[in-house]
Design an enzyme around this catalytic site. Structure first.
Site, PDB file in Angstrom:
ATOM      1  CG  ASP A  81       0.663  -4.045   2.147  1.00 31.66           C
ATOM      2  OD1 ASP A  81       0.883  -4.967   2.961  1.00 31.66           O
ATOM      3  OD2 ASP A  81       1.454  -3.107   1.945  1.00 31.66           O
ATOM      4  CE  LYS A 103       3.532  -5.929   3.765  1.00 33.74           C
ATOM      5  NZ  LYS A 103       3.070  -4.728   4.518  1.00 33.74           N
ATOM      6  CD  GLU A 126       0.802  -1.356   8.057  1.00 31.08           C
ATOM      7  OE1 GLU A 126       0.536  -0.525   8.960  1.00 31.08           O
ATOM      8  OE2 GLU A 126       1.225  -1.021   6.935  1.00 31.08           O
ATOM      9  CG  ASP A 133      -0.379  -0.039   2.522  1.00 34.17           C
ATOM     10  OD1 ASP A 133       0.870  -0.174   2.598  1.00 34.17           O
ATOM     11  OD2 ASP A 133      -1.106   0.063   3.528  1.00 34.17           O
ATOM     12  CB  SER A 134       4.587   1.675  -0.256  1.00 35.68           C
ATOM     13  OG  SER A 134       4.741   0.545  -1.087  1.00 35.68           O
ATOM     14  CD  GLU A 159       8.055  -0.106   7.242  1.00 37.24           C
ATOM     15  OE1 GLU A 159       7.118  -0.864   6.947  1.00 37.24           O
ATOM     16  OE2 GLU A 159       8.232   1.019   6.709  1.00 37.24           O
TER      17      GLU A 159
END
Ligand code: KIV
Length: 270
Positions: free
Chosen positions: A88, A118, A120, A49-50, A187
């Site tokens: 993501d 993925k 978070e 999602d960057s 990260e």
């Protein structure tokens, strides 16, 4: 070992824990770069999602929608053959309820062609991880400086410097492993904490800004390729200067058009 034609899966990646065979991951958001990364033999193509920041130009990943992730995932999936495709789950597609998370992950797999998702967080997402794995969806975890919590952290800042923070991150990593993730991203945490977590959890850790002791590394492709000549975070290494090369190419094209040098006779039809 690089991909070299053999399909990389969540299962084969999980089995690499402790083998000393570093996992190589890179982000890609479209077919062209996903194909190049795949051909270069990277193990994992991550549709991160960057993309909210490096593709859309936003100041964080928060505005990225599930529809946008599906769109980019579908494009990247067409470029991947041997590499493992991870996508993501965007902000607020899974934080409000386990059901939301199940539906969002389902869309990424069914419509986006993802081979794993993925998400978070640590203990707070463990129940969702369990349910996804039960439903047959491999999950990659992500702890440390989790960008979707940028406002909670007061910026994109190194996490885990204080003992309390370090214990929370380590507990989150254990909770993810217990819940069934096959790998996890660490990260922007101190290298010593990443080393400790890597030694303690039974699944591969993939670091970004987390030092050399992780089981693998991931970089955002724009950082690796130097696509933005003015941006180079300390933890990244540039393997090319594609931003400068592209600027030079655009300028050369503009000069040729303006001078009447392009197109030539050979580049025209009779
Ligand atoms: O969104 C992303 O690209 C990521 C990587 C930085 C791990 O989550």
């Amino acid at each position: 070992m690089p991909a070299q034609g053999k399909k990389i899966t969540a299962v084969s990646l999980r089995e690499r824990k402790g083998q000393g065979d570093k996992i190589v991951a890179v982000t890609a958001y479209d077919v062209a770069f996903a194909r190049l990364a795949d051909r270069a033999g990277v193990d994992i193509v991550l549709v991160g999602d960057s993309l909210g920041m490096v593709v859309q130009g936003q100041s964080s990943t928060l505005p990225v929608t599930l529809d946008e992730m599906v769109y980019h995932s579908r494009a990247a999936a067409r470029g991947v053959s041997a590499a493992h495709l991870v996508v993501d789950m965007p902000f607020m597609s899974y934080q409000a309820s386990v059901e939301d998370g199940m539906h969002a992950a389902g869309r990424l797999m069914k419509e986006g062609g993802a081979e794993a998702v993925k998400l978070e967080g640590g203990e707070e997402v463990a129940e969702l991880v369990r349910r996804l794995v039960c439903a047959g969806i491999p999950v990659m975890g992500h702890v440390g400086m989790t960008p979707q919590s940028v406002h909670k952290f007061g910026g994109f800042k190194l996490q885990g410097r204080t003992e309390a923070q370090a214990r929370t991150i380590a507990a989150g990593a254990h909770a993810l492993a217990d819940a069934g993730v096959y790998a996890m991203v660490l990260e922007s945490i101190p290298a010593a904490l990443a080393e400790e977590i890597t030694a303690a959890v039974p699944v591969p850790t993939i670091g970004i800004g987390a030092g050399p002791c992780c089981d693998g590394q991931v970089l955002v492709m724009h950082d690796l390729l130097g696509l933005d000549p003015d941006w180079s975070p300390r933890f990244a290494r540039r393997y090319a200067e594609l931003g400068r090369a592209a600027e030079k190419a655009f300028a050369g094209y503009a000069a040729d058009v303006r001078a009447g040098r392009f197109p030539s006779k050979k580049e025209s039809f009779s």
